[in-house]
Write a protein that holds these residues in place. Structure first.
Motif, PDB file in Angstrom:
ATOM      1  N   GLN A 163       0.830  -1.075  -0.003  1.00 33.78           N
ATOM      2  CA  GLN A 163      -0.051  -0.131  -0.104  1.00 33.78           C
ATOM      3  C   GLN A 163       1.033   1.140  -0.163  1.00 33.78           C
ATOM      4  O   GLN A 163       1.884   1.503   0.362  1.00 33.78           O
ATOM      5  CB  GLN A 163      -1.049   0.021   1.283  1.00 33.78           C
ATOM      6  CG  GLN A 163      -1.750  -1.137   1.201  1.00 33.78           C
ATOM      7  CD  GLN A 163      -2.730  -1.016  -0.026  1.00 33.78           C
ATOM      8  OE1 GLN A 163      -3.422  -0.061  -0.251  1.00 33.78           O
ATOM      9  NE2 GLN A 163      -2.756  -2.352  -0.736  1.00 33.78           N
ATOM     10  N   ALA A 180      -8.091  -2.851   2.266  1.00 35.65           N
ATOM     11  CA  ALA A 180      -6.927  -2.701   1.642  1.00 35.65           C
ATOM     12  C   ALA A 180      -5.835  -3.541   2.246  1.00 35.65           C
ATOM     13  O   ALA A 180      -5.046  -4.105   1.576  1.00 35.65           O
ATOM     14  CB  ALA A 180      -6.437  -1.305   1.238  1.00 35.65           C
ATOM     15  N   TYR A 181      -5.675  -3.423   3.414  1.00 37.94           N
ATOM     16  CA  TYR A 181      -4.549  -4.082   4.493  1.00 37.94           C
ATOM     17  C   TYR A 181      -4.913  -5.743   4.785  1.00 37.94           C
ATOM     18  O   TYR A 181      -4.206  -6.252   5.325  1.00 37.94           O
ATOM     19  CB  TYR A 181      -4.373  -3.228   5.478  1.00 37.94           C
ATOM     20  CG  TYR A 181      -3.425  -1.877   5.190  1.00 37.94           C
ATOM     21  CD1 TYR A 181      -2.036  -2.017   4.911  1.00 37.94           C
ATOM     22  CD2 TYR A 181      -3.927  -0.829   5.256  1.00 37.94           C
ATOM     23  CE1 TYR A 181      -1.393  -1.070   4.408  1.00 37.94           C
ATOM     24  CE2 TYR A 181      -3.236   0.265   5.142  1.00 37.94           C
ATOM     25  CZ  TYR A 181      -2.307   0.339   4.693  1.00 37.94           C
ATOM     26  OH  TYR A 181      -1.420   1.466   4.174  1.00 37.94           O
TER      27      TYR A 181
END
Length: 225
Positions: free
Chosen positions: A42, A170-171
């Motif tokens: 990211q 996202a993580y």
């Protein structure tokens, strides 16, 4: 009682092996064990400093237990890192706590009240599961109620809530407390506890996680050169 020589030597070898394994674990955390490499890194915005993000929740007893050790670790790192927190969402009862966190942050009051919120929930056993409970608590703690409510209900806080949900996805956040380093590496006390000897305490898992964090910050700094 005196042990037979062979058993005594075997016991010594076992102790030495355990000591060496513990030393190796502290010095060289392993990907897939004490930390995980994100499949999709990211982006970070911290320049030459290493970004460190903690995903946490105020209601979480493990987050509360980890907080003193984490706070000390952040202070020790100093200018090596830029430390951020993300309060994870869950359900309607947690939303007021999440809004409380982001409102304190937006008002520049987080450093003063962050531990107090934790203590209110885990020592005083306040639920803080409704807006009114949160408003009463902030007023009792000397924060301007009207100003707090204006910020709490603002579009800016709503945007931060949406951002927290997007970051969690996202993580791939599936537990908390969880720490992301340099947008690439994930670790946590529960990662550190996986595969640990039976009887390993939560405090020991925390220390293993902090050792992994030291290792990953050093690695990330070297990669930025």
């Amino acid at each position: 009682m005196r042990l037979p020589r062979r058993l005594f030597c075997t016991a010594l070898l076992g102790l030495a092996a355990g000591f060496n394994a513990a030393s190796a674990l502290a010095a060289d955390p392993q990907a897939g064990a004490q930390y995980v490499v994100l499949p999709v890194p990211q982006p970070t915005d911290t320049g030459k400093k290493v970004e460190v993000i903690e995903f946490f929740a105020y209601y979480c007893p493990h987050c509360y237990a980890f907080e003193p050790a984490l706070e000390a670790w952040v202070k020790k790192q100093g200018d090596n890192i830029v430390f951020k927190r993300v309060h994870v969402p869950r359900d309607a009862s947690v939303l007021p706590q999440q809004r409380l966190f982001y409102t304190l942050d937006a008002m520049g009051l987080l450093s003063q009240y962050h531990q107090k919120v934790f203590d209110a929930m885990h020592q005083q056993h306040l639920r803080l599961s409704s807006d009114e409970q949160v408003f009463d608590w902030v007023a009792q703690n000397g924060i301007d109620r009207a100003k707090f409510i204006d910020t709490y209900r603002s579009f800016g806080i709503q945007a931060k809530l949406r951002r927290a949900s997007a970051m969690m996805e996202a993580y791939g956040v599936d537990r908390w407390p969880l720490v992301v380093i340099d947008g690439r590496f994930i670790t946590s006390p529960s990662h550190a506890g996986a595969g640990a000897p039976e009887g390993t305490t939560e405090a020991q898992q925390q220390q293993t996680a902090l050792q992994a964090m030291d290792f990953l910050v050093t690695k990330a700094k070297a990669d930025k050169r």
